[in-house]
Design a protein around this motif. Structure first.
Motif, PDB file in Angstrom:
ATOM      1  N   GLN A   1       0.840  -1.193   0.000  1.00 21.29           N
ATOM      2  CA  GLN A   1       0.000   0.000   0.000  1.00 21.29           C
ATOM      3  C   GLN A   1       0.871   1.237   0.000  1.00 21.29           C
ATOM      4  O   GLN A   1       1.909   1.273   0.661  1.00 21.29           O
ATOM      5  CB  GLN A   1      -0.865  -0.011   1.262  1.00 21.29           C
ATOM      6  CG  GLN A   1      -1.594   1.278   1.565  1.00 21.29           C
ATOM      7  CD  GLN A   1      -2.832   1.432   0.712  1.00 21.29           C
ATOM      8  OE1 GLN A   1      -3.550   0.468   0.470  1.00 21.29           O
ATOM      9  NE2 GLN A   1      -3.109   2.638   0.286  1.00 21.29           N
ATOM     10  N   GLY A   2       0.460   2.231  -0.729  1.00 24.48           N
ATOM     11  CA  GLY A   2       1.146   3.510  -0.678  1.00 24.48           C
ATOM     12  C   GLY A   2       0.493   4.423   0.355  1.00 24.48           C
ATOM     13  O   GLY A   2      -0.655   4.226   0.739  1.00 24.48           O
ATOM     14  N   CYS A   3       1.256   5.385   0.795  1.00 23.28           N
ATOM     15  CA  CYS A   3       0.722   6.345   1.769  1.00 23.28           C
ATOM     16  C   CYS A   3       1.589   7.596   1.746  1.00 23.28           C
ATOM     17  O   CYS A   3       2.823   7.495   1.781  1.00 23.28           O
ATOM     18  CB  CYS A   3       0.728   5.731   3.171  1.00 23.28           C
ATOM     19  SG  CYS A   3      -0.072   6.748   4.424  1.00 23.28           S
ATOM     20  N   ASP A   4       0.974   8.745   1.676  1.00 27.44           N
ATOM     21  CA  ASP A   4       1.716  10.003   1.749  1.00 27.44           C
ATOM     22  C   ASP A   4       1.793  10.414   3.212  1.00 27.44           C
ATOM     23  O   ASP A   4       0.817  10.905   3.787  1.00 27.44           O
ATOM     24  CB  ASP A   4       1.013  11.082   0.928  1.00 27.44           C
ATOM     25  CG  ASP A   4       1.773  12.408   0.951  1.00 27.44           C
ATOM     26  OD1 ASP A   4       2.874  12.451   1.549  1.00 27.44           O
ATOM     27  OD2 ASP A   4       1.259  13.392   0.393  1.00 27.44           O
ATOM     28  N   VAL A   5       2.945  10.163   3.826  1.00 22.81           N
ATOM     29  CA  VAL A   5       3.093  10.452   5.254  1.00 22.81           C
ATOM     30  C   VAL A   5       3.794  11.782   5.504  1.00 22.81           C
ATOM     31  O   VAL A   5       4.171  12.080   6.638  1.00 22.81           O
ATOM     32  CB  VAL A   5       3.846   9.311   5.972  1.00 22.81           C
ATOM     33  CG1 VAL A   5       3.044   8.020   5.929  1.00 22.81           C
ATOM     34  CG2 VAL A   5       5.232   9.106   5.363  1.00 22.81           C
ATOM     35  N   SER A   6       3.958  12.576   4.458  1.00 32.30           N
ATOM     36  CA  SER A   6       4.691  13.837   4.617  1.00 32.30           C
ATOM     37  C   SER A   6       4.023  14.756   5.639  1.00 32.30           C
ATOM     38  O   SER A   6       4.706  15.486   6.367  1.00 32.30           O
ATOM     39  CB  SER A   6       4.822  14.552   3.263  1.00 32.30           C
ATOM     40  OG  SER A   6       3.540  14.807   2.694  1.00 32.30           O
TER      41      SER A   6
ATOM     42  N   ALA B   1       4.806   7.043  11.192  1.00 29.42           N
ATOM     43  CA  ALA B   1       5.575   8.160  10.631  1.00 29.42           C
ATOM     44  C   ALA B   1       5.906   9.206  11.680  1.00 29.42           C
ATOM     45  O   ALA B   1       6.856   9.975  11.521  1.00 29.42           O
ATOM     46  CB  ALA B   1       4.815   8.799   9.476  1.00 29.42           C
ATOM     47  N   MET B   2       5.101   9.238  12.760  1.00 31.08           N
ATOM     48  CA  MET B   2       5.390  10.152  13.860  1.00 31.08           C
ATOM     49  C   MET B   2       6.157   9.450  14.970  1.00 31.08           C
ATOM     50  O   MET B   2       6.365  10.029  16.045  1.00 31.08           O
ATOM     51  CB  MET B   2       4.095  10.763  14.393  1.00 31.08           C
ATOM     52  CG  MET B   2       3.376  11.600  13.353  1.00 31.08           C
ATOM     53  SD  MET B   2       2.163  12.736  14.039  1.00 31.08           S
ATOM     54  CE  MET B   2       3.230  13.950  14.795  1.00 31.08           C
ATOM     55  N   GLY B   3       6.564   8.210  14.707  1.00 29.67           N
ATOM     56  CA  GLY B   3       7.383   7.480  15.671  1.00 29.67           C
ATOM     57  C   GLY B   3       6.631   6.923  16.850  1.00 29.67           C
ATOM     58  O   GLY B   3       7.241   6.463  17.821  1.00 29.67           O
ATOM     59  N   LYS B   4       5.313   6.925  16.789  1.00 32.77           N
ATOM     60  CA  LYS B   4       4.510   6.548  17.955  1.00 32.77           C
ATOM     61  C   LYS B   4       4.471   5.029  18.173  1.00 32.77           C
ATOM     62  O   LYS B   4       4.309   4.265  17.223  1.00 32.77           O
ATOM     63  CB  LYS B   4       3.068   7.053  17.787  1.00 32.77           C
ATOM     64  CG  LYS B   4       2.937   8.568  17.851  1.00 32.77           C
ATOM     65  CD  LYS B   4       3.314   9.081  19.231  1.00 32.77           C
ATOM     66  CE  LYS B   4       3.311  10.595  19.313  1.00 32.77           C
ATOM     67  NZ  LYS B   4       3.685  11.079  20.666  1.00 32.77           N
TER      68      LYS B   4
ATOM     69  N   ALA C   1      11.287   5.177   9.726  1.00 36.34           N
ATOM     70  CA  ALA C   1      11.904   4.666   8.502  1.00 36.34           C
ATOM     71  C   ALA C   1      10.985   3.653   7.812  1.00 36.34           C
ATOM     72  O   ALA C   1      10.858   3.653   6.578  1.00 36.34           O
ATOM     73  CB  ALA C   1      13.245   4.028   8.828  1.00 36.34           C
ATOM     74  N   PHE C   2      10.336   2.806   8.580  1.00 32.44           N
ATOM     75  CA  PHE C   2       9.429   1.812   8.011  1.00 32.44           C
ATOM     76  C   PHE C   2       8.252   2.492   7.328  1.00 32.44           C
ATOM     77  O   PHE C   2       7.876   2.133   6.199  1.00 32.44           O
ATOM     78  CB  PHE C   2       8.933   0.879   9.118  1.00 32.44           C
ATOM     79  CG  PHE C   2       8.012  -0.207   8.630  1.00 32.44           C
ATOM     80  CD1 PHE C   2       8.489  -1.253   7.866  1.00 32.44           C
ATOM     81  CD2 PHE C   2       6.661  -0.177   8.948  1.00 32.44           C
ATOM     82  CE1 PHE C   2       7.644  -2.261   7.411  1.00 32.44           C
ATOM     83  CE2 PHE C   2       5.805  -1.176   8.499  1.00 32.44           C
ATOM     84  CZ  PHE C   2       6.299  -2.218   7.729  1.00 32.44           C
ATOM     85  N   ALA C   3       7.659   3.490   7.978  1.00 38.32           N
ATOM     86  CA  ALA C   3       6.525   4.206   7.385  1.00 38.32           C
ATOM     87  C   ALA C   3       6.931   4.910   6.098  1.00 38.32           C
ATOM     88  O   ALA C   3       6.177   4.912   5.112  1.00 38.32           O
ATOM     89  CB  ALA C   3       5.961   5.214   8.389  1.00 38.32           C
ATOM     90  N   LYS C   4       8.116   5.478   6.080  1.00 34.64           N
ATOM     91  CA  LYS C   4       8.580   6.193   4.891  1.00 34.64           C
ATOM     92  C   LYS C   4       8.776   5.274   3.694  1.00 34.64           C
ATOM     93  O   LYS C   4       8.757   5.727   2.545  1.00 34.64           O
ATOM     94  CB  LYS C   4       9.903   6.911   5.196  1.00 34.64           C
ATOM     95  CG  LYS C   4       9.740   8.207   5.979  1.00 34.64           C
ATOM     96  CD  LYS C   4      11.096   8.870   6.151  1.00 34.64           C
ATOM     97  CE  LYS C   4      10.969  10.230   6.799  1.00 34.64           C
ATOM     98  NZ  LYS C   4      12.303  10.877   6.958  1.00 34.64           N
ATOM     99  N   SER C   5       8.968   3.977   3.955  1.00 31.03           N
ATOM    100  CA  SER C   5       9.168   3.044   2.847  1.00 31.03           C
ATOM    101  C   SER C   5       7.868   2.771   2.091  1.00 31.03           C
ATOM    102  O   SER C   5       7.892   2.259   0.974  1.00 31.03           O
ATOM    103  CB  SER C   5       9.750   1.719   3.364  1.00 31.03           C
ATOM    104  OG  SER C   5       8.778   0.971   4.086  1.00 31.03           O
ATOM    105  N   HIS C   6       6.729   3.128   2.675  1.00 28.14           N
ATOM    106  CA  HIS C   6       5.427   2.854   2.059  1.00 28.14           C
ATOM    107  C   HIS C   6       4.958   4.052   1.236  1.00 28.14           C
ATOM    108  O   HIS C   6       3.890   4.612   1.470  1.00 28.14           O
ATOM    109  CB  HIS C   6       4.395   2.516   3.138  1.00 28.14           C
ATOM    110  CG  HIS C   6       4.680   1.223   3.817  1.00 28.14           C
ATOM    111  ND1 HIS C   6       4.108   0.856   5.011  1.00 28.14           N
ATOM    112  CD2 HIS C   6       5.487   0.196   3.471  1.00 28.14           C
ATOM    113  CE1 HIS C   6       4.549  -0.332   5.363  1.00 28.14           C
ATOM    114  NE2 HIS C   6       5.389  -0.752   4.444  1.00 28.14           N
ATOM    115  N   THR C   7       5.768   4.430   0.263  1.00 29.93           N
ATOM    116  CA  THR C   7       5.418   5.553  -0.605  1.00 29.93           C
ATOM    117  C   THR C   7       4.566   5.054  -1.765  1.00 29.93           C
ATOM    118  O   THR C   7       4.567   3.861  -2.100  1.00 29.93           O
ATOM    119  CB  THR C   7       6.680   6.210  -1.169  1.00 29.93           C
ATOM    120  OG1 THR C   7       7.387   5.243  -1.970  1.00 29.93           O
ATOM    121  CG2 THR C   7       7.583   6.708  -0.047  1.00 29.93           C
TER     122      THR C   7
END
Length: 397
Positions: A204-209, A325-328, A375-381
């Motif tokens: 799945q993609g996700c824009d976590v910016s 993405a917020m490290g939570k 880092a894991f969340a950022k990989s789901h672009t």
């Protein structure tokens, strides 16, 4: 990577939908290296009757009457088609043979409008990417003489009453004749593989910016000033179809020193639940999507306390990527779809396990773990997601 391909994207959501859409994100990513025609679902008779006075339907009436263009350029390589011809609303028909006959007629009407746009854009050797449109997309591979046909599953739609009536029989047939089947969940990939060996899990993609707080500039809302920690929080639509009210009540009752913060609109079941009578449960209401990162920052533990049913068991919850993405530290219900997160998310299968996992998550949190989650969340672009789709299509060729 697929480049210089003409791609027709169809699905169950129009480009002008008010909420986010996987299909729109994928189409935009396709368009970085290919020409893409995104086709809205056609106007149907039931929607015309039910929503006649809405701007959305009035816009389609203007297009149908030739008063507004049906083909709109969105970007250099991306166009949006509003089909001009209305289709009949046939899902209520109880006789499957009659439904199939009329559905083929609807497909021909739909295909004629799409072919008109293909001709005007001078598309050649098109690849069709079908996002879950199992009825209106059923015959398009043949009608449009497509070079390739990819069927995308991201929800267990045949468990939804509307789709179930005829979809239980038709979706397996569509999967079988697709050239490629791509899925955002292991559960859906396994379901697709029953009918087509070319069924692939593409994630799945996700824009976590929006949820990037590595510079620390996101400010926690003042609403948290009077909420004692630790705070267990959730953001999103509060509905009993997806969330386990009994689990939340259990956590609040067992640990009155914890605060549970729920951010989002409520359905009737939530409004009438015991949660509103509990002193350590806080309902903060609906928020603009741009405000949500600030509320997530106020959580000590981010949660997705799903109820497990046919609708949720295979769903890929994008909010998990946003929390990470917020490290939570993130706690969620264990499902097939959540297995890919198990190294970064605490997964619970019972109320008692949820209690233990909250304690564990609070004790284990560290800067190193936060960095790993981010880092894991950022990989789901969306870029990585579309690369996986391209690879699946190429493997199927």
């Amino acid at each position: 990577m697929i480049r210089n391909q003409d791609i027709v994207v169809i699905g169950i959501q129009a480009w002008d939908i008010e909420i986010g859409s996987n299909c729109k994100n994928i189409a935009a990513e396709f368009a970085k290296h290919n020409r893409v025609l995104y086709v809205n679902p056609p106007l149907d008779r039931a929607s015309l009757r039910r929503e006649h006075d809405t701007e959305k339907i009035q816009k389609r009436i203007r297009i149908k009457n030739g008063d507004s263009p049906d083909l709109v350029k969105l970007d250099d390589n991306l166009w949006n088609l509003y089909p001009k011809t209305m289709t009949e609303s046939i899902n209520w028909i109880p006789f499957h043979a009659l439904f199939k006959f009329l559905n083929k007629r609807n497909n021909r009407i739909f295909a004629k409008d799409i072919q008109s746009a293909i001709d005007r854009l001078q598309f050649k050797d098109v690849l069709i990417f079908n996002d879950s449109s199992m009825f209106l997309g059923f015959h398009l591979k043949e009608l449009l003489k497509a070079k390739g046909y990819a069927y995308y599953m991201r929800d267990y739609l045949i468990r939804v009453p509307y789709w179930k009536r005829h979809g239980e029989r038709m979706e397996p047939q569509l999967i079988k004749k697709a050239d490629t089947v791509v899925n955002n969940s292991t559960l859906y990939a396994e379901y697709g593989a029953k009918y087509n060996p070319k069924s692939f899990m593409v994630g799945q993609g996700c824009d976590v910016s929006l949820f990037n707080d590595e510079d620390g500039k996101i400010v926690v809302p003042t609403a948290f000033n009077d909420i004692p920690g630790p705070v267990l929080g959730y953001v999103g639509y509060l509905t009993s179809m997806r969330l386990d009210i009994a689990l939340l009540e259990y956590l609040a009752q067992k640990r009155k020193d914890w605060s549970i913060v729920l951010v989002g609109p409520e359905d009737e079941d939530f409004r009438n639940s015991l949660l509103h009578e509990m002193d350590n449960v806080y309902f903060l209401g609906s928020k603009d999507p741009k405000e949500l990162p600030a509320y997530v920052k106020g959580f000590d533990i981010a949660m997705n306390p799903q109820v497990v049913n046919d609708w949720t068991i295979g769903n890929y919850p994008r909010k998990i990527d946003e929390y990470l993405a917020m490290g939570k530290p993130t706690l969620a219900t264990r499902t097939k779809a959540m297995e890919m997160f198990q190294d970064h998310v605490y997964l619970g299968s019972s109320k008692e396990e949820y209690l233990e996992l909250v304690e564990k998550a609070l004790k284990e949190n560290s800067k190193e773990r936060m960095a790993e989650r981010i880092a894991f969340a950022k990989s789901h672009t969306w870029e990585n997601n579309v690369k996986a789709i391209y690879e699946a299509i190429k493997k199927s060729a």
